[in-house]
Motif scaffolding. Sequence first.
Motif, short mmCIF file in Angstrom:
data_model
loop_
_atom_site.label_atom_id
_atom_site.label_comp_id
_atom_site.label_asym_id
_atom_site.label_seq_id
_atom_site.Cartn_x
_atom_site.Cartn_y
_atom_site.Cartn_z
N LEU A 23 -16.52 3.10 17.80
CA LEU A 23 -15.53 2.37 17.02
C LEU A 23 -14.34 1.94 17.88
CD1 LEU A 23 -15.34 4.40 13.67
CD2 LEU A 23 -16.29 2.11 14.00
N ALA A 24 -13.94 2.79 18.81
CA ALA A 24 -12.77 2.48 19.63
C ALA A 24 -12.99 1.26 20.51
CB ALA A 24 -12.40 3.68 20.49
N ALA A 25 -14.25 0.94 20.77
CA ALA A 25 -14.56 -0.20 21.63
C ALA A 25 -14.51 -1.54 20.90
CB ALA A 25 -15.94 -0.01 22.26
N VAL A 26 -14.25 -1.50 19.59
CA VAL A 26 -14.23 -2.73 18.79
C VAL A 26 -12.86 -2.88 18.13
CG1 VAL A 26 -15.35 -4.01 16.92
CG2 VAL A 26 -16.69 -2.40 18.30
N GLU A 27 -12.25 -4.05 18.29
CA GLU A 27 -10.98 -4.31 17.63
C GLU A 27 -11.17 -4.40 16.12
OE1 GLU A 27 -8.01 -4.52 18.94
OE2 GLU A 27 -8.64 -4.32 21.04
N ALA A 28 -10.13 -4.03 15.38
CA ALA A 28 -10.23 -4.04 13.92
C ALA A 28 -10.66 -5.40 13.38
CB ALA A 28 -8.88 -3.63 13.31
N ARG A 29 -10.15 -6.48 13.97
CA ARG A 29 -10.48 -7.81 13.48
C ARG A 29 -11.90 -8.23 13.85
NH1 ARG A 29 -6.38 -11.06 11.64
NH2 ARG A 29 -4.28 -10.17 11.76
N GLU A 30 -12.54 -7.48 14.74
CA GLU A 30 -13.89 -7.83 15.16
C GLU A 30 -14.96 -7.02 14.44
OE1 GLU A 30 -13.75 -7.06 19.32
OE2 GLU A 30 -12.51 -8.83 19.79
N LEU A 31 -14.53 -6.05 13.63
CA LEU A 31 -15.49 -5.16 13.00
C LEU A 31 -16.47 -5.90 12.09
CD1 LEU A 31 -13.21 -2.12 12.10
CD2 LEU A 31 -15.10 -2.12 13.73
N GLU A 134 -19.50 3.86 3.89
CA GLU A 134 -18.32 4.31 4.62
C GLU A 134 -17.81 3.31 5.65
OE1 GLU A 134 -16.64 6.79 3.78
OE2 GLU A 134 -18.03 7.82 2.44
N VAL A 135 -18.63 2.34 6.05
CA VAL A 135 -18.19 1.36 7.04
C VAL A 135 -18.22 -0.05 6.45
CG1 VAL A 135 -18.57 0.38 9.33
CG2 VAL A 135 -19.01 2.82 8.93
N ARG A 141 -13.69 -4.62 2.20
CA ARG A 141 -12.48 -4.53 1.40
C ARG A 141 -11.24 -4.86 2.24
NH1 ARG A 141 -14.91 0.21 -0.71
NH2 ARG A 141 -13.60 1.51 0.64
N HIS A 142 -11.23 -4.37 3.46
CA HIS A 142 -10.09 -4.61 4.34
C HIS A 142 -9.97 -6.10 4.68
CE1 HIS A 142 -6.98 -3.26 7.07
NE2 HIS A 142 -7.50 -3.99 8.04
N GLU A 143 -11.09 -6.74 4.90
CA GLU A 143 -11.07 -8.17 5.21
C GLU A 143 -10.54 -8.97 4.01
OE1 GLU A 143 -12.05 -9.98 8.15
OE2 GLU A 143 -11.61 -7.94 8.87
N ARG A 144 -10.96 -8.59 2.81
CA ARG A 144 -10.45 -9.29 1.62
C ARG A 144 -8.95 -9.09 1.47
NH1 ARG A 144 -15.34 -7.26 -0.64
NH2 ARG A 144 -14.21 -5.52 -1.62
N GLU A 145 -8.48 -7.86 1.71
CA GLU A 145 -7.05 -7.58 1.61
C GLU A 145 -6.28 -8.34 2.67
OE1 GLU A 145 -3.47 -6.07 0.29
OE2 GLU A 145 -5.44 -6.09 -0.67
N ARG A 146 -6.79 -8.42 3.87
CA ARG A 146 -6.13 -9.18 4.93
C ARG A 146 -6.04 -10.65 4.55
NH1 ARG A 146 -9.35 -8.20 9.19
NH2 ARG A 146 -8.09 -6.59 10.20
N ALA A 161 0.64 -0.52 11.80
CA ALA A 161 0.49 0.72 11.03
C ALA A 161 -0.60 0.56 9.98
CB ALA A 161 1.81 1.09 10.37
N TRP A 162 -0.67 -0.59 9.34
CA TRP A 162 -1.68 -0.86 8.31
C TRP A 162 -3.08 -0.83 8.91
CZ3 TRP A 162 -4.34 -5.77 7.13
CH2 TRP A 162 -5.02 -5.73 5.90
N GLU A 163 -3.24 -1.48 10.08
CA GLU A 163 -4.54 -1.49 10.74
C GLU A 163 -4.92 -0.09 11.23
OE1 GLU A 163 -6.52 -3.80 10.58
OE2 GLU A 163 -5.63 -5.78 10.82
N ARG A 164 -3.94 0.64 11.72
CA ARG A 164 -4.21 1.99 12.21
C ARG A 164 -4.64 2.90 11.06
NH1 ARG A 164 0.53 3.11 13.90
NH2 ARG A 164 0.28 1.93 15.84
N GLU A 165 -3.99 2.78 9.91
CA GLU A 165 -4.37 3.58 8.75
C GLU A 165 -5.80 3.26 8.30
OE1 GLU A 165 -2.84 4.38 4.15
OE2 GLU A 165 -1.69 3.08 5.50
N PHE A 166 -6.12 1.98 8.33
CA PHE A 166 -7.48 1.57 7.97
C PHE A 166 -8.50 2.16 8.94
CE2 PHE A 166 -10.63 -1.64 9.47
CZ PHE A 166 -11.57 -1.45 8.46
N LEU A 167 -8.24 2.06 10.23
CA LEU A 167 -9.19 2.58 11.22
C LEU A 167 -9.33 4.08 11.13
CD1 LEU A 167 -8.22 0.36 14.31
CD2 LEU A 167 -10.35 0.25 12.97
N ASP A 168 -8.23 4.79 10.86
CA ASP A 168 -8.31 6.25 10.72
C ASP A 168 -9.17 6.63 9.53
OD1 ASP A 168 -6.70 6.63 12.90
OD2 ASP A 168 -4.86 6.99 11.76
N ALA A 169 -8.98 5.93 8.40
CA ALA A 169 -9.78 6.22 7.21
C ALA A 169 -11.24 5.88 7.44
CB ALA A 169 -9.24 5.43 6.01
N LEU A 170 -11.49 4.79 8.14
CA LEU A 170 -12.86 4.39 8.46
C LEU A 170 -13.54 5.43 9.33
CD1 LEU A 170 -14.99 2.01 8.40
CD2 LEU A 170 -13.99 1.32 10.59
#
Length: 282
Positions: A23-31, A134-135, A141-146, A161-170
């Motif tokens: 997961l760390a190798a992929v940016e949140a916007r690229e997921l 879980e993924v 959902r995150h993409e729709r919210e963004r 902070a919003w992206e970090r919270e999302f990634l932590d939950a993911l």
Amino acid sequence: MAAYQLAQERLAGEFAARWAGVLAAVEARELAGALTELETAYVAAIREAAAASRTLSVAFYRLVRALETGRVIGGPGYRPAASLGSLWADFNRATGKRTGSGPREPLPVDTRSPFPAADLARETRRAEEAFRAEVTARVERHERERGRQGSAALGDAELLAWEREFLDALRTGSSGAGGMLVQDGGRDMIHNALQDDPGAIGYYRKTDASPCYFCALMASRGAVYKSRSTAAFGAHPHCHCQAVPIFSRRYQLPSENDTFARMWREFGGGSLADWRTYYRKT
């Protein structure tokens, strides 16, 4: 028993670390665009760790059975002229630690194998379902919210902070679900072997150091004698409980199980929600 439980927890932890690296190798916007590749990596990591969990559980089951009955069971990993010494060596190898040793005299053999073949199709299907829940669902959902709020709605610090919270939950959700499936490889192997082994009586639930209210309740039952009604163990994400097989009426439950049984008696009855409240306050 402690070595077995810790080894199973370690396998779940190694899976979680491997998955976190992916997961760390992929940016949140690229997921969203990488879900196919991520699912492949997720399923492969679970299957590899679950295979090690099964190998560990077979070594544990065979050793406990031999210690309690004086006989060795056949099946995967069995070697002719097996002894308590060789069974300890197999268990030590599976745990990665030297936890015990025994004599080298060959044991009488029960040739029938109670160990089921791994259901790899079911294992893969469950891993895929966990990934989607879980993924995939979280990312969508995150993409729709963004898309609804747009990046302009948040300042740089808030967006991070919003992206970090999302990634932590993911990461937490997918690691917990995957870790459960990893340990289910061994739990299912033992639980199903118990049902098909004439020498087995049942099992008890060994919890980790800080079990949740549900696991404490299940452990309070003490010995669970095998029957059609005990077909499921009932693990959950982030659960590290294990089924410990019983082959003799001389078994002794861990003190924790007795403590949970006393707590259940003192609770006096009520709903599961009532028990959860009582357990958390006690």
